[in-house]
Write an enzyme that holds these catalytic residues in place. Structure first.
Site, PDB file in Angstrom:
ATOM      1  N   GLU A 182       0.874  -1.168   0.000  1.00  0.00           N
ATOM      2  CA  GLU A 182       0.000   0.000   0.000  1.00  0.00           C
ATOM      3  C   GLU A 182       0.912   1.220   0.000  1.00  0.00           C
ATOM      4  O   GLU A 182       1.805   1.342   0.849  1.00  0.00           O
ATOM      5  CB  GLU A 182      -0.884   0.001   1.254  1.00  0.00           C
ATOM      6  CG  GLU A 182      -1.823   1.182   1.237  1.00  0.00           C
ATOM      7  CD  GLU A 182      -2.814   1.212   2.393  1.00  0.00           C
ATOM      8  OE1 GLU A 182      -2.844   0.285   3.208  1.00  0.00           O
ATOM      9  OE2 GLU A 182      -3.562   2.207   2.454  1.00  0.00           O
TER      10      GLU A 182
ATOM     11  N   ARG B 176       5.437 -13.061   9.720  1.00  0.00           N
ATOM     12  CA  ARG B 176       6.038 -11.763   9.450  1.00  0.00           C
ATOM     13  C   ARG B 176       7.400 -11.670  10.113  1.00  0.00           C
ATOM     14  O   ARG B 176       7.713 -12.426  11.015  1.00  0.00           O
ATOM     15  CB  ARG B 176       5.216 -10.549   9.897  1.00  0.00           C
ATOM     16  CG  ARG B 176       4.009 -10.745  10.643  1.00  0.00           C
ATOM     17  CD  ARG B 176       3.235  -9.497  11.093  1.00  0.00           C
ATOM     18  NE  ARG B 176       3.671  -8.196  10.725  1.00  0.00           N
ATOM     19  CZ  ARG B 176       3.086  -7.446   9.800  1.00  0.00           C
ATOM     20  NH1 ARG B 176       2.057  -7.901   9.125  1.00  0.00           N
ATOM     21  NH2 ARG B 176       3.517  -6.233   9.562  1.00  0.00           N
TER      22      ARG B 176
ATOM     23  N   LYS C   3       4.008   0.717  10.276  1.00  0.00           N
ATOM     24  CA  LYS C   3       4.117   1.909   9.437  1.00  0.00           C
ATOM     25  C   LYS C   3       3.587   3.134  10.162  1.00  0.00           C
ATOM     26  O   LYS C   3       4.095   4.232   9.978  1.00  0.00           O
ATOM     27  CB  LYS C   3       3.298   1.727   8.157  1.00  0.00           C
ATOM     28  CG  LYS C   3       4.030   1.046   7.044  1.00  0.00           C
ATOM     29  CD  LYS C   3       3.241   1.271   5.762  1.00  0.00           C
ATOM     30  CE  LYS C   3       3.280   0.036   4.904  1.00  0.00           C
ATOM     31  NZ  LYS C   3       2.296   0.087   3.820  1.00  0.00           N
TER      32      LYS C   3
HETATM   33  P1  ATP Z   1      -0.527  -1.633   6.586  1.00  0.00           P
HETATM   34  O1  ATP Z   1      -1.330  -2.590   5.752  1.00  0.00           O
HETATM   35  O2  ATP Z   1      -0.881  -1.574   8.016  1.00  0.00           O
HETATM   36  O3  ATP Z   1      -0.361  -0.292   5.974  1.00  0.00           O
HETATM   37  P2  ATP Z   1       1.641  -3.408   5.981  1.00  0.00           P
HETATM   38  O4  ATP Z   1       2.953  -3.455   6.679  1.00  0.00           O
HETATM   39  O5  ATP Z   1       0.803  -4.618   5.923  1.00  0.00           O
HETATM   40  O6  ATP Z   1       0.932  -2.194   6.648  1.00  0.00           O
HETATM   41  P3  ATP Z   1       1.522  -3.323   3.112  1.00  0.00           P
HETATM   42  O7  ATP Z   1       2.007  -2.261   2.218  1.00  0.00           O
HETATM   43  O8  ATP Z   1       0.096  -3.675   3.061  1.00  0.00           O
HETATM   44  O9  ATP Z   1       1.913  -2.853   4.547  1.00  0.00           O
HETATM   45  O10 ATP Z   1       2.421  -4.617   2.941  1.00  0.00           O
HETATM   46  C1  ATP Z   1       2.732  -5.182   1.708  1.00  0.00           C
HETATM   47  C2  ATP Z   1       3.110  -6.611   1.890  1.00  0.00           C
HETATM   48  O11 ATP Z   1       4.213  -6.736   2.780  1.00  0.00           O
HETATM   49  C3  ATP Z   1       1.984  -7.437   2.467  1.00  0.00           C
HETATM   50  O12 ATP Z   1       1.844  -8.625   1.715  1.00  0.00           O
HETATM   51  C4  ATP Z   1       2.424  -7.744   3.862  1.00  0.00           C
HETATM   52  O13 ATP Z   1       1.957  -8.984   4.287  1.00  0.00           O
HETATM   53  C5  ATP Z   1       3.953  -7.711   3.757  1.00  0.00           C
HETATM   54  N1  ATP Z   1       4.546  -7.328   5.023  1.00  0.00           N
HETATM   55  C6  ATP Z   1       4.308  -6.212   5.730  1.00  0.00           C
HETATM   56  N2  ATP Z   1       4.988  -6.225   6.895  1.00  0.00           N
HETATM   57  C7  ATP Z   1       5.693  -7.383   6.923  1.00  0.00           C
HETATM   58  C8  ATP Z   1       6.595  -7.988   7.856  1.00  0.00           C
HETATM   59  N3  ATP Z   1       6.910  -7.394   9.000  1.00  0.00           N
HETATM   60  N4  ATP Z   1       7.132  -9.186   7.531  1.00  0.00           N
HETATM   61  C9  ATP Z   1       6.823  -9.782   6.379  1.00  0.00           C
HETATM   62  N5  ATP Z   1       5.989  -9.280   5.464  1.00  0.00           N
HETATM   63  C10 ATP Z   1       5.418  -8.092   5.718  1.00  0.00           C
END
Ligand code: ATP
Ligand code: MG
Length: 573
Positions: free
Chosen positions: A47, A274, A284
């Site tokens: 995102e 994760r 974030k």
């Molecule tokens: P949010 O959705 O709260 O803004 P997010 O960290 O999930 O935060 P995204 O941009 O949606 O951000 O994440 C993109 C991809 O990265 C998703 O598939 C998510 O599962 C993966 N991702 C995010 N944080 C982690 C992490 N700490 N470890 C592994 N994969 C992650």
């Protein structure tokens, strides 16, 4: 289940399969079974509401890595369904960071917003089929009716509206007739489902903020659960690999995909753990707060766990990937030690960094028996870890700088560095002996006087003479001044996310940045201080020129010290 597949497919190359992680095995099995016509297409779906961090790097290595491994493709899809928090600045940064990590999506760059028309059409269809309705309640009222995992929820009083009324209201929601928060579109599924996500999930909400790509065209925006699976489907994604928190969403993912897919093709969601790191926050929201509140210098502050922060600090993509490889992918949440990442960084930098000399906290040494105007140059290995790294020349003269900590007037027994009457070797040059420490009126040492043994330079008969200590040094007349930024862990609590009672700002390490001025670097460092260059300042650590560095004002970031000082502290405690 995986074992059954193997049993049914005796021709499977079992050894090959066994070396794979569980996600790769699932993909392997699908390919063996000929699912989706033998196609493999993954996606990385950020995102654009922040910069990528090392957790995202773990997802990137999986999404792109598995595609590479089995000859498939990986899409980059910006999951841009919430215009309130998203920005093109983030889109550009995300692209750079993925490239830096060493992956490429070719022309497969997509946006969830490209699918808004198709998603809207699907919503209309579901309304017509009686599978969706407009709810006039507030989000608080809806939340209050959700029930708990053990008690069923309550049906909305608007649940049984006519199709005509739902269509009319939904179209008017999108035309901008209603205020944000006044109405939502919900799927009509089951308010008493064991899976909370099935209790009439929200599909669309009203947002009036313009979107960075679609402008003011839309006033309704799809929720994650109504966008993700369908976007995967529209793109031809076969394996939608994500993190464990999406396990409970999977049935809903499948529910909406069922509205589109047939037996020839359907995307499949697979989840892994994760990345959580000690002494680090990965949310974030918190990272954004650190930036917005000026608690760090920006998204690329070298203390941040962001990909651009790690890059600015001097971490290498190879080290990040090695670390991710080492921790692996499992189905259980874990907290990984940041020491493992640092270990991977040291390992890689030890292999590639150019050795050079810099003195962080200088004190002058005058070699009283060395001629005043004489300058010699000595040869220094650029990198003993590499065969053809070559050497560079370093000037030597009567006045040099050494580290203040390398001299003690009244040393304890096992102090093998410089002290009155003691001999040490200057790395790559002569053995010197301390004759006197000169002090100012307050008793501070201003200069150290030494004599040198002319017979001890490289190639001389006395070159092999052994002394216990070897010091790094720079020639005073030739050294160049620099600023050095010493970074340490941003948080001083092992697992900040677990301290739910405390504000994460209270857990910031007050000593995470120390700035040194008047650092003395050898001329070779100054001449090669280009962005991206990796140095090992001998006996100190790994350093790289900062983005702020100019030829007039050199600035170096300490990427990492030679040894893990935190481990020592922890072991003592
Ligand atoms: P949010 O959705 O709260 O803004 P997010 O960290 O999930 O935060 P995204 O941009 O949606 O951000 O994440 C993109 C991809 O990265 C998703 O598939 C998510 O599962 C993966 N991702 C995010 N944080 C982690 C992490 N700490 N470890 C592994 N994969 C992650
Ligand atoms: Mg997310």
């Amino acid at each position: 289940m995986a074992d059954n597949t193997e049993a049914k497919n005796p021709e499977n190359d079992n050894t090959e399969r066994k070396g794979l992680n569980f996600v790769e095995q699932a993909v392997y099995d699908d390919l063996q079974a000929g699912k989706n016509g033998g196609r493999l297409n993954t996606r990385f779906p950020p995102e654009p509401n922040g910069y990528l961090h090392i957790g995202h790097a773990k997802a990137i290595c999986m999404d792109f890595g598995v595609a590479e491994k089995f000859g498939g493709t990986c899409n980059l899809r910006f999951d841009d369904t919430n215009p309130v928090k998203e920005d093109v600045e983030y889109v550009d940064a995300i692209r750079d960071d993925i490239h830096w990590l060493g992956f490429d999506w070719g022309d497969r760059e997509y946006y969830a917003s490209d699918y808004f028309p198709k998603l809207y059409d699907l919503a209309i269809r579901l309304i017509k089929e009686g599978k969706a309705y407009v709810d006039d309640q507030t989000s608080e009222e809806i939340a209050a009716q959700k029930g708990t995992p053990t008690t069923p929820g309550t049906e909305s009083p608007y649940r049984n509206r006519s199709v005509e009324e739902n269509l009319d209201l939904f179209e008017r929601m999108n035309a901008g007739e209603f205020d944000e928060g006044s109405r939502v579109l919900r799927a009509k599924i089951d308010m008493s489902s064991d899976n909370m996500h099935f209790r009439d999930p929200i599909m669309y909400r009203i947002i009036k903020t313009p979107h960075h790509r679609t402008g003011t065209k839309w006033k309704v925006y799809p929720m994650y659960d109504f966008a993700h699976g369908q976007s995967d489907y529209f793109e031809g994604v076969t394996h939608s690999i994500c993190t464990l928190e999406f396990v409970p969403h999977r049935p809903l993912y499948d529910y909406f995909v069922d509205e589109l897919a047939d037996e020839t093709y359907r995307p499949r969601q697979i989840e892994f753990n994760r990345l959580n790191l000690t002494y680090t926050v990965m949310s974030k929201r918190k990272l954004l707060a650190l930036v917005k509140e000026g608690l760090v210098a920006g998204w690329d502050d070298p203390r941040m766990p962001t990909v651009c922060g790690l890059r600015r600090r001097g971490y290498t993509p190879a080290a990040v990937r090695k670390f991710i490889d080492t921790i692996g992918y499992t189905k259980y949440e874990a907290l990984n030690s940041v020491s493992l990442l640092e270990h991977a960084v040291r390992d890689d930098l030890n292999r590639i960094a150019t050795r050079a000399m810099a003195v962080l906290n200088p004190v002058k040494v005058v070699i009283t028996n060395y001629p005043e105007d004489k300058v010699e140059t000595v040869s220094m290995d650029n990198n003993p870890e590499q065969e053809n790294a070559g050497t560079h020349r370093m000037p030597f003269s009567r006045e040099i700088y050494i580290e203040r900590e390398d001299f003690m007037e009244n040393p304890p027994k096992k102090f093998f560095r410089l002290a009155p009457g003691n001999e040490v070797r200057l790395k790559g040059a002569y053995i010197i002996k301390c004759t006197e420490a000169i002090k100012d009126a307050d008793g501070n040492i201003t200069e150290i006087h030494c004599t040198y043994d002319p017979d001890t330079h490289s190639g001389a008969p006395g070159a092999a003479r052994k002394v216990k200590g070897t010091l790094h040094w720079v020639s005073a007349a030739h050294a160049v001044d620099a600023e050095v930024r010493l970074y340490d862990r941003l948080f001083n609590v092992e697992n900040p996310a677990a301290e739910t009672e405390r504000d994460f700002r209270e857990m910031l390490n007050p000593d995470s940045l120390k700035v040194l001025q008047g650092v003395k670097v050898e001329p070779f460092i100054a001449e090669n201080a280009k962005p991206g260059t990796k140095f090992q300042f001998q006996r100190i650590g790994y350093f790289t020129p900062d983005l702020d560095s100019t030829p007039e004002h050199l600035v170096f970031n300490r990427t990492i010290a030679l040894k893990d000082t935190w481990e020592k502290v922890q072991n003592k405690g």
